[in-house]
Design a protein around this motif. Sequence first.
Motif, short mmCIF file in Angstrom:
data_model
loop_
_atom_site.label_atom_id
_atom_site.label_comp_id
_atom_site.label_asym_id
_atom_site.label_seq_id
_atom_site.Cartn_x
_atom_site.Cartn_y
_atom_site.Cartn_z
N VAL A 35 -7.69 9.22 31.51
CA VAL A 35 -7.83 8.71 30.16
C VAL A 35 -8.38 7.31 30.18
O VAL A 35 -9.25 6.95 29.40
CB VAL A 35 -6.46 8.76 29.42
N LEU A 36 -7.93 6.47 31.09
CA LEU A 36 -8.38 5.09 31.16
C LEU A 36 -9.84 4.98 31.60
O LEU A 36 -10.49 3.99 31.31
CB LEU A 36 -7.49 4.28 32.10
N ARG A 37 -10.36 5.97 32.30
CA ARG A 37 -11.74 5.92 32.79
C ARG A 37 -12.75 6.48 31.80
O ARG A 37 -13.89 6.73 32.13
CB ARG A 37 -11.85 6.69 34.10
N MET A 38 -12.36 6.70 30.57
CA MET A 38 -13.27 7.24 29.56
C MET A 38 -14.44 6.28 29.37
O MET A 38 -14.25 5.07 29.30
CB MET A 38 -12.53 7.42 28.23
N ASN B 145 -18.97 4.18 25.76
CA ASN B 145 -19.79 4.58 24.62
C ASN B 145 -19.17 5.72 23.80
O ASN B 145 -19.67 6.06 22.75
CB ASN B 145 -21.20 4.97 25.07
N VAL B 146 -18.08 6.30 24.28
CA VAL B 146 -17.40 7.36 23.55
C VAL B 146 -16.54 6.72 22.46
O VAL B 146 -15.86 5.73 22.69
CB VAL B 146 -16.51 8.19 24.50
N LYS B 147 -16.60 7.27 21.24
CA LYS B 147 -15.79 6.73 20.15
C LYS B 147 -14.32 6.84 20.50
O LYS B 147 -13.87 7.82 21.08
CB LYS B 147 -16.05 7.49 18.85
N THR B 148 -13.56 5.84 20.11
CA THR B 148 -12.13 5.85 20.36
C THR B 148 -11.47 6.84 19.41
O THR B 148 -11.71 6.83 18.22
CB THR B 148 -11.53 4.45 20.13
N ILE B 149 -10.65 7.70 19.97
CA ILE B 149 -9.93 8.69 19.18
C ILE B 149 -8.51 8.21 19.00
O ILE B 149 -7.82 7.90 19.95
CB ILE B 149 -9.94 10.07 19.86
N ARG B 150 -8.07 8.11 17.76
CA ARG B 150 -6.72 7.68 17.44
C ARG B 150 -5.83 8.90 17.34
O ARG B 150 -6.26 9.96 16.91
CB ARG B 150 -6.69 6.90 16.12
N ARG B 151 -4.57 8.74 17.69
CA ARG B 151 -3.59 9.83 17.60
C ARG B 151 -2.60 9.53 16.49
O ARG B 151 -2.22 8.39 16.29
CB ARG B 151 -2.84 9.99 18.91
N ASN C 52 -14.16 -1.99 11.99
CA ASN C 52 -14.67 -1.95 13.37
C ASN C 52 -13.79 -1.13 14.28
O ASN C 52 -13.79 -1.34 15.49
CB ASN C 52 -14.81 -3.36 13.93
N GLY C 53 -13.02 -0.18 13.75
CA GLY C 53 -12.22 0.71 14.58
C GLY C 53 -10.97 0.07 15.14
O GLY C 53 -10.32 0.65 16.01
N GLY C 54 -10.60 -1.11 14.70
CA GLY C 54 -9.43 -1.79 15.24
C GLY C 54 -8.21 -1.50 14.55
O GLY C 54 -7.47 -0.75 14.35
#
Length: 79
Positions: free
Chosen positions: A13-16, A19-25, A77-79
């Motif tokens: 998971v940490l090595r994603m 440039n991949v969008k962050t997926i929130r859970r 900004n996805g934060g």
Amino acid sequence: MKRNVGCLFRKEVLRMPKNVKTIRRVTIRLNRDLLYRFRMVCRMDDRSPNQKIRFMIRQYVADFEKRIEKIETEAHNGG
């Protein structure tokens, strides 16, 4: 062995790629009966529960934007 499997999963998971969008859970709590019935609905719609929830959220937001106003996402900004 079980401990190492967990560590390997976290490393993956940490090595994603960056440039991949962050997926929130999001976690929700449901009683057993409601969850069972929801899963049956998902099976009938040939979707996983996760796919069905994402579909329902997209529909709800689109309906909201039609009725009320368009929600701007550029400022966020996805934060």
